[in-house]
Write an enzyme that holds these catalytic residues in place. Structure first.
Site, mmCIF file in Angstrom:
data_model
loop_
_atom_site.group_PDB
_atom_site.id
_atom_site.type_symbol
_atom_site.label_atom_id
_atom_site.label_comp_id
_atom_site.label_asym_id
_atom_site.label_seq_id
_atom_site.Cartn_x
_atom_site.Cartn_y
_atom_site.Cartn_z
ATOM 1 N N LYS A 77 -44.589 -31.672 22.322
ATOM 2 C CA LYS A 77 -44.914 -33.014 21.811
ATOM 3 C C LYS A 77 -46.429 -33.191 21.776
ATOM 4 C CE LYS A 77 -43.687 -37.859 22.892
ATOM 5 N NZ LYS A 77 -42.939 -38.708 23.861
ATOM 6 N N SER A 152 -39.474 -41.482 21.615
ATOM 7 C CA SER A 152 -40.601 -41.077 20.799
ATOM 8 C C SER A 152 -40.714 -39.562 20.607
ATOM 9 C CB SER A 152 -41.891 -41.615 21.428
ATOM 10 O OG SER A 152 -42.098 -41.048 22.701
ATOM 11 N N SER A 176 -37.760 -41.617 26.076
ATOM 12 C CA SER A 176 -38.260 -40.813 24.954
ATOM 13 C C SER A 176 -37.862 -39.343 24.937
ATOM 14 C CB SER A 176 -39.782 -40.901 24.883
ATOM 15 O OG SER A 176 -40.137 -42.071 24.201
HETATM 16 N N1 GLN Z 1 -38.754 -46.689 23.329
HETATM 17 C C1 GLN Z 1 -39.489 -46.956 24.518
HETATM 18 C C2 GLN Z 1 -40.819 -47.578 24.169
HETATM 19 O O1 GLN Z 1 -41.080 -47.717 23.036
HETATM 20 C C3 GLN Z 1 -39.658 -45.701 25.332
HETATM 21 C C4 GLN Z 1 -40.665 -44.784 24.786
HETATM 22 C C5 GLN Z 1 -40.974 -43.637 25.717
HETATM 23 O O2 GLN Z 1 -40.170 -43.290 26.582
HETATM 24 N N2 GLN Z 1 -42.164 -43.086 25.561
HETATM 25 O O3 GLN Z 1 -41.587 -47.916 24.990
#
Ligand code: GLN
Length: 488
Positions: A77, A152, A176
């Site tokens: 990532k 994400s 994420s």
């Molecule tokens: N969807 C969650 C957010 O937008 C989690 C994202 C993540 O785990 N980085 O904060």
């Protein structure tokens, strides 16, 4: 298509049955053939990957001992710094940024013989659940390219689910790793907070962020997690808890899993819930005790998370001021320092990131701090208490769906931030409580002529990754899906 697991590739490379160079070449060819339709990768390191693979083959020929991930192609990532290529975090703010150092997790990965193929797409600064908030365009779900892969870490999930690479790293602040793993039909684990060093991870919400693996099997996740875990003096929150070789886990004896009442109450997709119930039935026939439990404060997890995470983000992202990192806005003569900050941040951050910064700044501001931030911290404590009570009451893990439903269509939730946030209903609790949690493929639902995967999630006690992975292995067997590849 790479049908072999990471574990099988490493065994083959160490035994000399295949060369790391041919494995890397094949992975790069698959990326070239497949990624045009998916956009999982932001950058591919062809020359570097081939050179590192050749180095592994040379070391094998010289009789040196190779690591547990020898020759395994891995996607990473793009919020993890690598002292090669670019590190963008999916943001215009860091467009073209080159890190002078590498994240500890990446050094450990490469130290174990893994070959990093490239960097994967993500929601900007990891804020999102669909990968649509990337400044560089969305990634598509390999099971149905009109749908999102989740986020994400959507690029990492799509890269693995489509068979381009057997293994990837993601990061998980509120789901994420697990949510895209669930929506792409693969396995993803978020370790206990402090298990994997955050050194070199572009910070989103520092008390929640953890790096972890995504792969097509539980065993591959275990193999990779053992490699990247462990104390790091460069991360003050990294733990000295001992790390085992979790891939060697034996099958557990009696298993008790607790299914929280709120999971059923919140289920709003009957097909996805039916898959989950089917899994519960298979587990019961495999001898697993499935209990109903209460997680009294789970209903408040989303509210607490969407106060705490933006609060920490607003502080972490203050560093992008046009002076120290990344983008700097061009200014007319006579502009002030304030103009520099304002223009740089207005140009560099996308709408969702700006929304989070405003939310976070608001909940921390004097006059609102007690009402929002402090209340959220107290709620966080209660949520952790609920999980602790479930484990103290005899549950080895808490089991629930990973997401409310299967992958949604591109654009479907973009205009409605609350609908997007609601996607994280089942995942944020483990982050707030700091607990390890894993998503395992549970089955498929039919939607618009496509087969879409849905995942089931296990949350375990702190530092219990070994036991959690073993229970996940039982789930994997009960679902009996055989790690299929999307589009194969
Ligand atoms: N969807 C969650 C957010 O937008 C989690 C994202 C993540 O785990 N980085 O904060």
């Amino acid at each position: 298509m790479e049908t072999r697991s990471a574990a099988a590739i490493a065994v083959g490379v160490r035994a000399g049955e295949c060369s790391a160079a041919e494995v890397a070449r094949a992975a790069l060819d698959r990326v070239a053939a497949r990624d045009g339709a998916l956009h999982a990768f932001l950058e591919v390191f062809e020359d570097r990957a081939l050179a590192r693979a050749a180095e592994i083959d040379r070391r094998r020929a010289a009789g040196e001992t190779l690591g547990p991930l020898a020759g395994v192609p891995v996607a990473v990532k793009d919020n993890m710094c690598l002292a090669h290529g670019r590190t963008t975090a999916g943001s215009r703010m860091l467009e073209g940024y080159r890190s002078p150092f590498s994240a500890t997790a990446l050094e450990r990965l490469e130290g174990a013989g893994a070959v990093i193929i490239g960097k994967t797409n993500l929601d900007e600064f990891s804020m999102g659940s669909s990968c649509e908030h990337s400044a560089f365009g969305p990634t598509r779900n390999p099971w149905d390219v009109s749908r999102v892969p989740g986020g994400s870490s959507g690029g990492s999930a799509a890269a693995v689910a489509s068979g381009m690479v057997p293994l990837a790293l993601g990061s998980d602040t509120g789901g994420s790793i697990r949510q895209p793993a669930g929506l792409c039909g693969i396995v993803g684990i978020k370790p206990t907070y402090g298990r994997v060093s955050r050194w070199g991870l572009v910070a989103y919400a520092s008390s929640l962020d953890q790096i972890g693996p995504l792969a097509r099997t539980v065993e591959d996740c275990a193999l990779c997690l053992s490699v990247i875990s462990g104390f790091d003096p460069l991360d003050a929150t990294s733990s000295r808890e001992p790390v085992e070789d979790w891939a060697l886990g034996r099958r557990p004896g009696r298993i008790v899993v607790g299914v929280p009442g709120f999971a059923r109450a919140a289920a709003n997709d009957p097909d996805a819930w039916a898959v989950f119930e089917g899994l519960l039935a298979s587990l019961a026939s495999a001898g697993v005790e499935v209990r109903d439990i209460g997680l009294a404060h789970a209903d408040h997890a989303i509210a607490a998370y969407y106060i705490i995470a933006p609060a920490e983000a607003s502080s972490n992202l203050a560093r992008y001021d046009g002076v120290r990192y990344g983008r700097r806005a061009a200014l007319p003569a006579g502009a002030s320092l304030d103009d520099l900050y304002t223009r740089t941040r207005a140009e560099g951050f996308g709408r969702e990131v700006q929304r989070r910064i405003m939310l976070g700044t608001h909940v921390l501001s004097s006059g609102y701090y007690d009402a929002y931030y402090l209340t959220a911290l107290k709620t966080r404590r209660l949520i952790k208490g609920d999980f602790d009570a479930a484990f103290a009451g005899g549950c080895d893990a808490v089991l629930m769906p990973t997401t409310p439903g299967p992958a949604f269509a591109l654009g479907e939730k973009l205009a409605d931030p609350l609908a997007m946030y609601a996607e994280d209903l089942y995942t944020v609790g483990a982050n707030l409580a700091g607990l390890p949690a894993i998503s395992v493929p549970a089955g498929f639902v039919e939607r618009g002529g496509a087969r879409l995967p849905v995942g089931a999630q296990l949350v375990g006690p702190a530092w219990g990754e070994g036991a959690l992975l073993r229970v996940a292995g039982v789930l994997e067997e009960a679902a009996a899906l055989g790690a299929p590849i999307a589009g194969a």
